[in-house]
Scaffold this active site. Structure first.
Site, PDB file in Angstrom:
ATOM      1  N   ARG A 143      34.595 -89.793 -29.370  1.00  0.00           N
ATOM      2  CA  ARG A 143      34.990 -88.408 -29.133  1.00  0.00           C
ATOM      3  C   ARG A 143      36.144 -88.093 -30.069  1.00  0.00           C
ATOM      4  O   ARG A 143      36.886 -88.983 -30.490  1.00  0.00           O
ATOM      5  CB  ARG A 143      35.416 -88.194 -27.680  1.00  0.00           C
ATOM      6  CG  ARG A 143      34.345 -88.522 -26.652  1.00  0.00           C
ATOM      7  CD  ARG A 143      34.911 -88.380 -25.241  1.00  0.00           C
ATOM      8  NE  ARG A 143      33.917 -88.659 -24.208  1.00  0.00           N
ATOM      9  CZ  ARG A 143      33.696 -89.853 -23.668  1.00  0.00           C
ATOM     10  NH1 ARG A 143      34.439 -90.898 -24.068  1.00  0.00           N
ATOM     11  NH2 ARG A 143      32.780 -90.036 -22.747  1.00  0.00           N
TER      12      ARG A 143
ATOM     13  N   LYS B 260      37.597 -91.263 -21.444  1.00  0.00           N
ATOM     14  CA  LYS B 260      38.003 -90.424 -20.319  1.00  0.00           C
ATOM     15  C   LYS B 260      38.548 -91.294 -19.194  1.00  0.00           C
ATOM     16  O   LYS B 260      38.007 -92.356 -18.890  1.00  0.00           O
ATOM     17  CB  LYS B 260      36.808 -89.605 -19.825  1.00  0.00           C
ATOM     18  CG  LYS B 260      36.347 -88.542 -20.813  1.00  0.00           C
ATOM     19  CD  LYS B 260      35.225 -87.706 -20.237  1.00  0.00           C
ATOM     20  CE  LYS B 260      34.842 -86.589 -21.184  1.00  0.00           C
ATOM     21  NZ  LYS B 260      33.745 -85.746 -20.633  1.00  0.00           N
TER      22      LYS B 260
ATOM     23  N   HIS C 190      31.712 -83.124 -32.106  1.00  0.00           N
ATOM     24  CA  HIS C 190      30.729 -83.622 -31.154  1.00  0.00           C
ATOM     25  C   HIS C 190      29.344 -83.735 -31.797  1.00  0.00           C
ATOM     26  O   HIS C 190      28.510 -84.516 -31.332  1.00  0.00           O
ATOM     27  CB  HIS C 190      30.683 -82.715 -29.926  1.00  0.00           C
ATOM     28  CG  HIS C 190      30.764 -83.475 -28.637  1.00  0.00           C
ATOM     29  ND1 HIS C 190      31.860 -84.233 -28.277  1.00  0.00           N
ATOM     30  CD2 HIS C 190      29.865 -83.624 -27.633  1.00  0.00           C
ATOM     31  CE1 HIS C 190      31.643 -84.798 -27.095  1.00  0.00           C
ATOM     32  NE2 HIS C 190      30.432 -84.450 -26.687  1.00  0.00           N
TER      33      HIS C 190
ATOM     34  N   ARG D 158      28.993 -87.183 -32.907  1.00  0.00           N
ATOM     35  CA  ARG D 158      28.747 -88.060 -31.756  1.00  0.00           C
ATOM     36  C   ARG D 158      27.275 -87.983 -31.341  1.00  0.00           C
ATOM     37  O   ARG D 158      26.653 -89.006 -31.039  1.00  0.00           O
ATOM     38  CB  ARG D 158      29.670 -87.650 -30.607  1.00  0.00           C
ATOM     39  CG  ARG D 158      29.543 -88.492 -29.332  1.00  0.00           C
ATOM     40  CD  ARG D 158      30.721 -88.152 -28.415  1.00  0.00           C
ATOM     41  NE  ARG D 158      30.507 -88.520 -27.035  1.00  0.00           N
ATOM     42  CZ  ARG D 158      30.781 -89.732 -26.532  1.00  0.00           C
ATOM     43  NH1 ARG D 158      31.244 -90.673 -27.317  1.00  0.00           N
ATOM     44  NH2 ARG D 158      30.588 -89.974 -25.250  1.00  0.00           N
TER      45      ARG D 158
ATOM     46  N   HIS E 138      29.590 -93.663 -21.578  1.00  0.00           N
ATOM     47  CA  HIS E 138      29.113 -92.854 -20.461  1.00  0.00           C
ATOM     48  C   HIS E 138      29.137 -93.681 -19.182  1.00  0.00           C
ATOM     49  O   HIS E 138      28.698 -94.840 -19.171  1.00  0.00           O
ATOM     50  CB  HIS E 138      27.679 -92.378 -20.714  1.00  0.00           C
ATOM     51  CG  HIS E 138      27.581 -91.282 -21.729  1.00  0.00           C
ATOM     52  ND1 HIS E 138      26.412 -90.978 -22.395  1.00  0.00           N
ATOM     53  CD2 HIS E 138      28.507 -90.411 -22.190  1.00  0.00           C
ATOM     54  CE1 HIS E 138      26.624 -89.973 -23.221  1.00  0.00           C
ATOM     55  NE2 HIS E 138      27.888 -89.613 -23.114  1.00  0.00           N
TER      56      HIS E 138
ATOM     57  N   TYR F 131      19.580 -87.702 -24.659  1.00  0.00           N
ATOM     58  CA  TYR F 131      19.280 -87.953 -26.063  1.00  0.00           C
ATOM     59  C   TYR F 131      17.850 -88.428 -26.256  1.00  0.00           C
ATOM     60  O   TYR F 131      17.284 -88.274 -27.335  1.00  0.00           O
ATOM     61  CB  TYR F 131      20.245 -89.000 -26.630  1.00  0.00           C
ATOM     62  CG  TYR F 131      21.663 -88.526 -26.707  1.00  0.00           C
ATOM     63  CD1 TYR F 131      22.080 -87.661 -27.714  1.00  0.00           C
ATOM     64  CD2 TYR F 131      22.597 -88.917 -25.761  1.00  0.00           C
ATOM     65  CE1 TYR F 131      23.392 -87.206 -27.771  1.00  0.00           C
ATOM     66  CE2 TYR F 131      23.910 -88.479 -25.815  1.00  0.00           C
ATOM     67  CZ  TYR F 131      24.291 -87.620 -26.821  1.00  0.00           C
ATOM     68  OH  TYR F 131      25.592 -87.179 -26.865  1.00  0.00           O
TER      69      TYR F 131
END
Length: 294
Positions: free
Chosen positions: A139, A163, A238, A241, A264, A273
């Site tokens: 990110r 995150k 992004h 990414r 994730h 994806y």
């Protein structure tokens, strides 16, 4: 703090709850004990409708606000501030499922080449930044937050802080590693000298004043590179990414491996994806199988 949320997420929840309390004030509600389920539902409707001071929110943004409101009422119930959770039955709107935007490998290469076309330290920095973004799937906040010591050049890996402060170790490809090496030797010392400090430790990517590169500056670098490359359409950090994930899956990578590389928490997030690669499979099938055409 208890949930380990990122600072940006906390700031977004704070804005959402501030807007919620303003809505309740306007509706004449003076305390959480006076809130009814219809007030929570009315707030959601107001978010989607917008007003003179706020544009209508998308389903995704409205859903985040409802999650914040539901969290507030659940907290109030658990803390004994109210006797009922009136927000429990108000469901966040389901966002439309959108495919991630990915561009062909050739376009990514052109973008990276354009970033490195600038003369001097900036060109070396910009190329290294884009190589890292595409080569690791980081990110933008993870990339600009990198410290020099986060890169293990011997093991060809980088430590990314995602995150909620969750860390993961991601391999770094030879192109990205070579670009970062060149930047560290030929560019970063010159940029660091502008701050009057040393070059050991600290942020990996520096701005022209020798301070840490910001997310906004990284966006500007990418937009400028896209313009020099003559690329049409929206290109964002992004996007790289998304390209990282899509190109890995196109190359045969397992979705669970891609999940780990992207950081994730759930494979469900990564599986979006696979919709992209199914389109790619159809394209290859239609052009390659002798009896595909009707």
């Amino acid at each position: 703090m208890e949930r380990g949320l990122a600072a940006n997420t906390i700031a977004s929840y704070r804005r959402d709850l501030r807007r919620y309390t303003e809505y309740l004030d306007t509706a004449g509600v003076r305390g959480l004990g006076e809130v009814a389920e219809s007030d929570v539902a009315g707030f959601l409707a107001a978010l989607r409708r917008g007003d003179d001071d706020h544009p209508p929110l998308s389903a995704t943004s409205a859903a985040r606000a409802v999650v914040a409101v539901r969290g507030l009422h659940k907290f109030a119930l658990l803390d004994g501030l109210v006797i009922d959770d009136v927000a429990h039955e108000v469901r966040p709107p389901a966002p439309a499922r959108r495919l991630p935007k990915a561009v062909p490998v050739e376009t990514v290469v052109a973008l990276i080449e354009a970033a490195g076309s600038l003369e001097g330290p900036r060109g070396l920095r910009d190329r290294a930044l884009l190589e890292v973004l595409y080569g690791t799937g980081a990110r933008i906040s993870e990339a600009v937050g990198l410290a020099v010591d986060d890169l293990d050049r011997g093991q060809a890996t980088v430590r990314l802080s995602g995150k909620g402060g969750k860390e993961r170790i991601v391999p770094v490809g030879s192109f990205a590693l070579r670009a970062v090496e060149e930047y560290l030797v030929r560019a970063r010392p010159a940029l660091a000298a502008n701050s009057g400090g040393g070059v050991r430790g600290g942020a990996l990517f520096l701005n022209v004043r020798g301070g840490p590169l910001s997310r906004q500056s990284a966006w500007s670098i990418l937009r400028a590179a896209a313009e020099r490359a003559g690329l049409s359409g929206e290109i964002s950090p992004h996007t790289l990414r998304h390209c990282f994930a899509t190109h890995l899956l196109d190359g045969g990578a397992d979705v669970r491996v891609v999940q780990e590389l992207l950081g994730h928490a759930s494979v469900t997030t990564t599986q979006v994806y696979t919709l992209v690669t199914v389109d790619r499979l159809r394209e290859v099938y239609a052009t390659s199988h002798p009896r595909a055409l009707t």
